[in-house]
Design a protein around this motif. Structure first.
Motif, PDB file in Angstrom:
ATOM      1  N   ARG A  83       0.907  -1.357   0.194  1.00  0.00           N
ATOM      2  CA  ARG A  83      -0.118  -0.313  -0.015  1.00  0.00           C
ATOM      3  C   ARG A  83       0.931   1.243   0.086  1.00  0.00           C
ATOM      4  N   GLU A  84       2.170   1.337   0.724  1.00  0.00           N
ATOM      5  CA  GLU A  84       2.426   2.524   0.634  1.00  0.00           C
ATOM      6  C   GLU A  84       3.589   2.609  -0.544  1.00  0.00           C
ATOM      7  N   MET A  85       3.859   1.526  -1.152  1.00  0.00           N
ATOM      8  CA  MET A  85       4.283   1.769  -2.472  1.00  0.00           C
ATOM      9  C   MET A  85       3.456   2.145  -3.668  1.00  0.00           C
ATOM     10  N   TYR A  86       2.205   1.612  -3.557  1.00  0.00           N
ATOM     11  CA  TYR A  86       1.251   2.397  -4.275  1.00  0.00           C
ATOM     12  C   TYR A  86       1.051   4.076  -3.933  1.00  0.00           C
ATOM     13  N   ALA A  87       0.938   4.154  -2.635  1.00  0.00           N
ATOM     14  CA  ALA A  87       0.482   5.781  -2.277  1.00  0.00           C
ATOM     15  C   ALA A  87       1.727   6.625  -2.639  1.00  0.00           C
ATOM     16  N   LYS A  88       3.137   6.070  -2.559  1.00  0.00           N
ATOM     17  CA  LYS A  88       4.129   6.743  -3.127  1.00  0.00           C
ATOM     18  C   LYS A  88       4.114   7.044  -4.614  1.00  0.00           C
ATOM     19  N   ALA A  89       3.758   5.967  -5.317  1.00  0.00           N
ATOM     20  CA  ALA A  89       3.441   6.250  -6.842  1.00  0.00           C
ATOM     21  C   ALA A  89       2.363   7.123  -7.080  1.00  0.00           C
ATOM     22  N   TRP A  90       1.421   6.848  -6.463  1.00  0.00           N
ATOM     23  CA  TRP A  90      -0.078   7.754  -6.689  1.00  0.00           C
ATOM     24  C   TRP A  90       0.433   9.152  -6.485  1.00  0.00           C
ATOM     25  N   LYS A  91       1.201   9.621  -5.338  1.00  0.00           N
ATOM     26  CA  LYS A  91       1.548  10.927  -5.291  1.00  0.00           C
ATOM     27  C   LYS A  91       2.601  11.380  -6.417  1.00  0.00           C
ATOM     28  N   ARG A  92       3.405  10.674  -6.451  1.00  0.00           N
ATOM     29  CA  ARG A  92       4.676  10.872  -7.608  1.00  0.00           C
ATOM     30  C   ARG A  92       3.828  11.129  -9.096  1.00  0.00           C
ATOM     31  N   ASP A  93       2.719  10.450  -9.342  1.00  0.00           N
ATOM     32  CA  ASP A  93       2.170  10.558 -10.457  1.00  0.00           C
ATOM     33  C   ASP A  93       0.929  11.746 -10.462  1.00  0.00           C
ATOM     34  N   LYS A  94       1.018  12.475  -9.327  1.00  0.00           N
ATOM     35  CA  LYS A  94      -0.193  13.363  -9.359  1.00  0.00           C
ATOM     36  C   LYS A  94      -1.195  13.039  -9.077  1.00  0.00           C
ATOM     37  N   MET A  96      -2.656  10.737 -10.814  1.00  0.00           N
ATOM     38  CA  MET A  96      -3.205  10.492 -12.278  1.00  0.00           C
ATOM     39  C   MET A  96      -2.725   8.873 -12.551  1.00  0.00           C
ATOM     40  N   PHE A  97      -3.546   8.238 -13.421  1.00  0.00           N
ATOM     41  CA  PHE A  97      -3.120   7.038 -13.987  1.00  0.00           C
ATOM     42  C   PHE A  97      -4.056   6.777 -15.279  1.00  0.00           C
ATOM     43  N   ASN A  98      -3.490   6.421 -16.366  1.00  0.00           N
ATOM     44  CA  ASN A  98      -3.846   6.465 -17.594  1.00  0.00           C
ATOM     45  C   ASN A  98      -4.905   7.676 -18.206  1.00  0.00           C
ATOM     46  N   GLY A  99      -4.403   9.065 -17.608  1.00  0.00           N
ATOM     47  CA  GLY A  99      -5.047   9.979 -18.029  1.00  0.00           C
ATOM     48  C   GLY A  99      -6.454  10.398 -16.972  1.00  0.00           C
ATOM     49  N   LYS A 100      -6.570   9.766 -16.107  1.00  0.00           N
ATOM     50  CA  LYS A 100      -7.587  10.060 -14.956  1.00  0.00           C
ATOM     51  C   LYS A 100      -7.089  10.258 -13.612  1.00  0.00           C
ATOM     52  N   LYS A 101      -7.382  11.398 -13.020  1.00  0.00           N
ATOM     53  CA  LYS A 101      -7.213  11.574 -11.652  1.00  0.00           C
ATOM     54  C   LYS A 101      -8.204  10.930 -10.673  1.00  0.00           C
ATOM     55  N   TYR A 102      -7.415  10.209  -9.662  1.00  0.00           N
ATOM     56  CA  TYR A 102      -8.160   9.411  -8.733  1.00  0.00           C
ATOM     57  C   TYR A 102      -8.031  10.140  -7.582  1.00  0.00           C
ATOM     58  N   ALA A 103      -9.355  10.438  -6.542  1.00  0.00           N
ATOM     59  CA  ALA A 103      -9.439  10.828  -5.574  1.00  0.00           C
ATOM     60  C   ALA A 103      -8.957   9.841  -4.448  1.00  0.00           C
ATOM     61  N   THR A 104      -9.099   8.658  -4.387  1.00  0.00           N
ATOM     62  CA  THR A 104      -8.673   7.897  -3.484  1.00  0.00           C
ATOM     63  C   THR A 104      -7.523   6.946  -3.878  1.00  0.00           C
TER      64      THR A 104
END
Length: 125
Positions: A83-94, A96-104
């Motif tokens: 989860r921490e790995m995903y959280a760091k990647a989520w913040k690093r990618d601002k 966003m994933f595949n052009g969509k912004k995720y709130a959670t």
């Protein structure tokens, strides 16, 4: 059906969901109508039975449901390190994933799961 409101209650509008899935809907009407003088209000209650599905789920819909269940299970079984790995990647990618912004973070992780596990090609239209 017409409803008489308790003393002190001027109007009520909205719905209440029953345990069996049906709705009890209340509406207060204020505009003049046949049999109602200007300035008078009338409250009515309507019973709306639970909407039943008219067709059985298709193969594709069942496959999508199963995929969603697997994605949910994947998210629930992640370790704290993952989860921490995903959280760091989520913040690093601002966020966003595949052009969509995720709130959670959950949405971000499920989107990654879906990207790696597409719906069976045979079931696509």
């Amino acid at each position: 059906m017409k409803v008489t409101l308790a003393a002190g209650i001027k109007s009520i509008s909205g719905s209440v969901k029953q345990r069996n899935g049906s709705l009890l809907v209340f509406r207060t009407f204020t505009k003049p109508a046949v049999g109602r003088k200007p300035g008078e209000t009338e409250t009515r209650a309507y019973f709306m039975p639970k909407r039943e599905r008219s067709t059985p789920p298709s193969e594709k819909e069942l496959a999508v449901r199963q995929r969603f269940a697997k994605a949910t299970l994947y998210f629930q079984t992640l370790s704290n390190e993952q989860r921490e790995m995903y959280a760091k990647a989520w913040k690093r990618d601002k966020y966003m994933f595949n052009g969509k912004k995720y709130a959670t973070l959950r949405g971000y992780i499920v989107a990654h799961y879906y990207a790696g596990h597409p719906v069976d090609e045979r079931l696509k239209d």
